[in-house]
Scaffold this active site. Structure first.
Site, PDB file in Angstrom:
ATOM      1  N   HIS A  87      35.843  10.969 -83.261  1.00  0.00           N
ATOM      2  CA  HIS A  87      35.715   9.627 -82.700  1.00  0.00           C
ATOM      3  C   HIS A  87      36.463   9.597 -81.371  1.00  0.00           C
ATOM      4  O   HIS A  87      37.261  10.485 -81.073  1.00  0.00           O
ATOM      5  CB  HIS A  87      36.242   8.557 -83.664  1.00  0.00           C
ATOM      6  CG  HIS A  87      37.727   8.569 -83.790  1.00  0.00           C
ATOM      7  ND1 HIS A  87      38.400   9.509 -84.539  1.00  0.00           N
ATOM      8  CD2 HIS A  87      38.686   7.767 -83.247  1.00  0.00           C
ATOM      9  CE1 HIS A  87      39.697   9.281 -84.469  1.00  0.00           C
ATOM     10  NE2 HIS A  87      39.906   8.236 -83.697  1.00  0.00           N
ATOM     11  N   SER A 122      38.966   8.258 -78.256  1.00  0.00           N
ATOM     12  CA  SER A 122      40.263   7.635 -78.046  1.00  0.00           C
ATOM     13  C   SER A 122      40.847   8.154 -76.732  1.00  0.00           C
ATOM     14  O   SER A 122      40.106   8.596 -75.851  1.00  0.00           O
ATOM     15  CB  SER A 122      41.189   7.925 -79.229  1.00  0.00           C
ATOM     16  OG  SER A 122      42.334   7.113 -79.165  1.00  0.00           O
TER      17      SER A 122
END
Length: 526
Positions: A229, A231
């Site tokens: 994911h 970030s």
């Protein structure tokens, strides 16, 4: 008894009358010593050896001190900020000031076929493999280089920042297959380079922690992180002792053009992490002042021994003099160690003389400067020599005309970026951009020259384009090199362009095909 008491109290009164004023004077002197700055002689006693002049106090730069405080962003401002990062850039790298943050970013829309984002000239890329996005879905993705130092981790004096802060947006986006984020670092020993992440959005307060994710890898000068994911990410140097804590700096000298009639000239020396993005920041910072990079950057071995950096002026050519009070300037250790991109400057002026004296005029038509730079306590062991030269004959405002090269086949931008990312990392076996360069007829000396470029892989692919090579020929070369990942990327692109004009064998052609001694047909079975 009264006589005895009087004889006892009399010495006591004399002691109080004399002792209290003396003690007050001594206390006042001590307070003045604490409150006043040290004398110049005291400072000289702590200055490094071989520095004849006292070192002046380091002047503050905007990025050296605590980050500036801004009013909290409103919800509307935050929404506009993230919308700005998703503005289509058509594959271009954009530098923009957004809500007091200087950002470098690129945007693209990705479907089930995957894609690649590459920030030009800063060595940062994001690869989204085929199948990472579900069939029928489209994801808007942006890759962001953050040039706002307030977003970097808060570090101890034993820790060093050795890479940029990179954000993959939108925050929290997840994929079916891991994506690969790649960026450069400048740690001398990659085993001490620790990847950090902050699982927060770009405008939130950062919470930096060691990533600790399996598959993350730091090579000699590069970080490769598999992402499940999106970030924020960066790299921090954490060595067991100060002598193992070392990072590479690049020393970059900038100044404006020396024009006829100009009486003063200022040059600035930047102490930067040896990463492409740090140099690009300095070049961007110099643009408003007309500053240009003077010659190639010089490497410097900066050690974590907490020694401040000194820049000492050693020689100025005849006809010029130093305007500054001192010929030696100091950069605080932590400003360099924590990657704040500090610089120091010297200002020179032409000496007053007879304007009709042709010899004197010829002397001031150019300036030559030599400087020494070293860490405090290490000047006898390691010192770098910086040389600078400028003359009025140089014409920066109007660059010389460049002859246009003959038209050549251009690889599609998205495919070019994907192949560049795949070929850029150095392979132990040499089966990378170097092998492609040898297939294109380059010898060892030219390959070594390409290795000094910001992106050797891009330089080799541009050379292939200049040779008017077609996609079929590039596919053949990748297959013969056993780089099936690159060959597969070319095949995927060709399959997606089936509607274009085709050759007799049914394979599309980007431009016109030329012969390399024999007809090269695409192996459609691969």
């Amino acid at each position: 008894h009264n006589h005895i008491a009087y004889s006892v109290h009399l010495p006591l009164q004399l002691l109080l009358l004399v002792g209290v004023p003396v003690a007050t004077v001594l206390l006042l002197v001590q307070c003045l010593r604490w409150g006043c700055p040290r004398s110049r002689h005291q400072e000289e006693s702590e200055a490094p050896q071989d520095v004849e002049e006292p070192v002046p106090e380091a002047f503050s730069l905007p990025d050296d001190d605590a980050p500036r405080q801004y009013l909290p962003a409103t919800l509307t401002e935050m929404a506009n900020f993230y919308q700005e990062l998703l503005t289509p850039t058509e594959g271009r790298t954009v530098i923009r000031q957004v809500m007091n943050k200087l950002l470098v970013f690129a945007w693209r829309e990705v479907d089930h076929q995957g894609g690649c984002l590459l920030l030009k000239d800063v060595g940062i890329s994001l690869f989204i493999p085929p199948g990472a996005v579900a069939l029928g879905r489209r994801e808007q993705v942006s890759l962001v280089l953050v040039w706002d130092l307030s977003d970097a981790p808060t570090l101890l004096s034993t820790q060093a920042l050795v890479s940029p802060v990179v954000a993959c947006s939108p925050h929290g986006a997840s994929f079916l297959k891991p994506c690969t984020l790649t960026f450069k670092h400048c740690a001398q020993n990659s085993s001490y380079a620790c990847i950090y992440s902050s699982n927060t959005a770009l405008l939130d307060d950062k919470i930096w922690k060691p990533l600790g994710q399996p598959g993350a890898h730091t090579s000699r000068d590069e970080c490769r992180i598999p992402l499940s994911h999106f970030s924020l990410y960066t790299c921090v140097l954490e060595a067991p002792n100060e002598y193992d804590a070392r990072k590479w700096l690049q020393l970059a000298v900038f100044c404006s053009a020396l024009v006829p009639g100009q009486s003063h000239l200022q040059l600035r020396v930047y102490f930067l992490n040896n990463t492409p993005c740090a140099l690009q920041w300095a070049m961007t910072n110099e643009e408003p002042y007309g500053g240009r990079l003077r010659g190639p950057c010089q490497l410097f071995d900066f050690m974590g021994t907490r020694g401040d950096q000194y820049l000492k002026l050693k020689y100025i050519s005849e006809g010029w003099e130093n305007v500054d009070d001192s010929s030696c300037q100091m950069v605080p250790y932590l400003h360099i160690w924590h990657g704040k991109c500090p610089f120091r400057s010297f200002c020179f002026k032409k000496k007053a003389g007879n304007s009709k004296d042709e010899d004197n005029a010829a002397l001031t038509n150019e300036i030559i400067v030599t400087m020494h730079t070293f860490q405090n306590g290490l000047e006898t062991k390691y010192m770098e020599i910086l040389r600078f030269q400028a003359s009025e004959e140089e014409t920066w405002a109007v660059p010389p005309p460049v002859s246009r090269p003959a038209p050549c086949n251009r690889l599609p931008p998205e495919l070019f970026e994907q192949l560049q990312m795949l070929l850029e990392p150095n392979s132990i076996t040499g089966n990378d951009w170097r092998k492609l360069a040898s297939h294109l007829g380059l010898c060892g000396m030219k390959i070594r020259f390409l290795s000094c470029q910001r992106s050797p892989a891009a330089a080799v692919l541009e050379l292939f384009e200049e040779q008017n090579g077609s996609l079929q020929e590039l596919h053949y070369l990748m297959t013969s090199m056993e780089r099936l990942d690159c060959a597969s990327a070319i095949q995927v692109y060709l399959n997606s362009k089936q509607g274009q004009p085709s050759t007799p064998s049914g394979t599309p052609v980007i431009a016109h095909k030329i012969e390399f001694g024999e007809n090269l047909e695409l192996d459609v079975k691969l």
